[in-house]
Design an enzyme around this catalytic site. Structure first.
Site, short mmCIF file in Angstrom:
data_model
loop_
_atom_site.label_atom_id
_atom_site.label_comp_id
_atom_site.label_asym_id
_atom_site.label_seq_id
_atom_site.Cartn_x
_atom_site.Cartn_y
_atom_site.Cartn_z
N SER A 38 -9.61 2.07 2.87
CA SER A 38 -8.71 2.82 2.02
C SER A 38 -7.69 1.94 1.30
CB SER A 38 -7.95 3.86 2.86
OG SER A 38 -7.16 3.20 3.85
N SER A 62 -9.92 -0.34 7.12
CA SER A 62 -9.36 -0.29 5.76
C SER A 62 -8.67 -1.55 5.26
CB SER A 62 -8.40 0.88 5.64
OG SER A 62 -9.14 2.06 5.49
N LYS A 81 0.87 -1.18 0.00
CA LYS A 81 0.00 0.00 0.00
C LYS A 81 0.90 1.22 0.00
CE LYS A 81 -3.80 2.07 2.69
NZ LYS A 81 -4.71 1.89 3.85
N1 GLN Z 1 -13.19 4.47 6.33
C1 GLN Z 1 -12.49 4.87 7.51
C2 GLN Z 1 -12.03 6.29 7.36
O1 GLN Z 1 -12.27 6.87 6.37
C3 GLN Z 1 -11.36 3.94 7.80
C4 GLN Z 1 -10.12 4.25 7.06
C5 GLN Z 1 -8.96 3.39 7.48
O2 GLN Z 1 -9.12 2.38 8.15
N2 GLN Z 1 -7.78 3.83 7.11
O3 GLN Z 1 -11.45 6.84 8.23
#
Ligand code: GLN
Length: 495
Positions: free
Chosen positions: A162, A186, A79
């Site tokens: 994400s 995410s 990532k």
């Molecule tokens: N969807 C969540 C956010 O936007 C989680 C994102 C994540 O786990 N990095 O914060």
């Protein structure tokens, strides 16, 4: 042989490499060709074929010499939130576009030491803020502008976020495995949406050193792959204390997370929170979860009804705490130390303002504003402090629940992947969809998503949550399910 390389998971490929049935160069070449062939998915944001092939050649030399570590020659992708010396790191943001780190993230280094070869960097939401990978602001490989990642099961749908690039790459067999990060879901949510297996370990298991920080009290790294067996191998390499570089890394020796794979599930108590199967869950998702629970009962587990009464509160609590931490973490992007700097400015304050105005996307700015607000004098007690108190209660609710059960199961998300653009810039619609992953994140618990079926042709993930440091138990429960079913082996058409 080479035609089948992308069909092999990590364990199988590692074995073929060790047995010298496939060379690391062959494996790397094969995956690089697939990445090129499927670049329309937008999963990768950086690839350097020379670098990958050089690493693969070095892996082949180690394999030839004998005694090479377990993952030698296994190609994986990272990532783009992990800093890497060989490839640029953008964290999906214009403010870091083209940035090159002078060091590797601990997770990247540890995987390299275990022998893995880096295939490239994967698209993600800007600073890991998002649930759909639509918040990415840097171009994907093969494009001259930022594009959303497409879900390999249906190109008109999001891959989740994400870690959307990671999930899409694994689902499309562009890589046998990828790293991801999970702050509020995410790893689990994109794994669910793309039909792959992902695990977020207990907070502190994996070092956060070199992971571009979003919300430091929540951020965790973990692997995404096709099976729990593969995730166990990767997680064993990724975790371990890093006391000099991450003061929150747990002081526990590295573990072999594969050691319980195959244990019987006889008598395992699986807690099902009633809040996780309420009205907000799509009927098709609920049906998949119910069928998976029935499968677990066949495997000897016992279903226990439990309650996590503050599940709904996890949304406001998370979006206060994560935004507060983000607003502080992102203050380092000031145009001085690294990354983008505005060209024309009057004075220092103007330079800061213009750099951040140009460099950050809308969602990032929104979180910085929320975070700054909830931390400000006069609002701190009402929002931030209150959220911290409720966070503690959510963690305590889990400890109450774990008196009655060994694992907790439910959906990873209330629906399958939605259509690209469907939430039409409505951030709250995205936030609400995080409801089932946020509680475990706030408590710092380990969690997984494993493929468990389909709803309308799109994958559905079963979420499993364990108590602190019970990753082995979690991985074994996932593994036993995967031995009894073949959902994790399904491949999207055309891949
Ligand atoms: N969807 C969540 C956010 O936007 C989680 C994102 C994540 O786990 N990095 O914060």
């Amino acid at each position: 042989m080479s035609a089948a390389i992308h069909q092999m998971g990590v364990a199988e490929l590692a074995k073929a490499l060790q047995g010298r049935k496939v060379s690391a160069v062959e494996a790397a070449r094969h995956q690089l060709d697939r990445i090129d062939q499927h670049k329309d998915l937008g999963a990768f944001v950086a690839v350097d074929e020379e670098l990958t092939l050089a690493q693969a050649r070095a892996a082949d030399e180690k394999l030839a010499a004998g005694n090479a570590p377990a993952l030698t020659g296994v190609p994986i992708a990272h990532k783009d939130i992990f800093v890497t010396t060989g490839l640029p790191t953008s964290a999906g943001s214009r403010i870091l576009a083209g940035y090159r780190s002078p060091f590797d993230a601990t997770v990247v280094r540890r995987l390299a030491e275990a022998g893995a070869v880096t295939l490239g960097k994967l698209s993600c939401d800007e600073f890991a803020m998002g649930s759909s990978n639509e918040n990415v602001a840097v171009p994907a490989v093969g494009f001259d502008k930022a594009v959303p990642v497409r879900n390999p099961w249906n190109r008109d749908r999001i891959p989740g976020g994400s870690s959307g690039g990671s999930a899409a790459a694994v689902a499309a067999r562009l890589a046998p495995a990828a790293t991801g990060t999970d702050t509020g879901g995410s790893i689990r949510q994109p794994a669910s949406f793309c039909g792959v297996t992902g695990i977020k370990p207990t907070y502190g298991r994996a070092s956060r050193y070199g992971m571009v920080a979003f919300a430091s009290s929540l951020d965790q790294a973990g692997p995404m792959a096709r099976s729990a067996e593969d995730c166990a191998l990767l997680l064993s390499a990724m975790c371990g204390p890093d006391p000099d570089r991450d003061s929150t890394s747990l002081d526990r020796p590295s573990e072999d997370f594969s050691r319980h794979l195959g244990d019987s599930l006889e008598g395992l108590r699986i807690g099902v929170p009633k809040e996780f199967l309420g009205d907000g869950v799509a009927p098709g998702v609920r049906a998949v979860v119910e069928a998976a629970l029935a499968e677990y009962e066949k495997l000897g587990a016992r279903r226990v009804e439990i309650t996590l009464p503050r599940t709904e509160l996890s949304i406001p609590v998370y979006y206060i705490i994560a935004a507060a931490e983000a607003s502080s973490n992102l203050s380092r992007f000031d145009g001085v130390k690294f990354g983008h700097r505005a060209k024309d400015y009057r004075d220092l304050a103007d330079m800061y303002a213009k750099t951040r105005e140009e460099g950050f996307g809308d969602e990032v700015k929104r979180r910085i504003m929320i975070g700054t607000y909830v931390l400000s004098h006069g609002y701190y007690d009402a929002y931030y402090l209150q959220a911290q108190k409720v966070r503690r209660m959510i963690a305590d609710d889990f400890q109450q629940a774990f008196k009655q059960c060994d694992l907790i199961a439910g959906p990873a998300a209330p629906t399958v992947a939605w259509k690209l653009g469907e939430h039409g810039g409505d951030p709250v619609a995205d936030y609400l969809a995080d409801i089932f992953t946020l509680p475990g994140s706030l408590a710092g618990l380990p969690g997984m998503s494993i493929p468990a079926g389909f709803d309308g042709g799109m994958p559905v993930g079963l979420q499993l949550l364990g108590n602190y440091c019970e990753e082995s138990r979690l991985l074994n429960a996932a593994h036993r399910f995967q031995q009894a079913t073949d959902w994790h082996q399904r491949t999207p058409a055309g891949f």
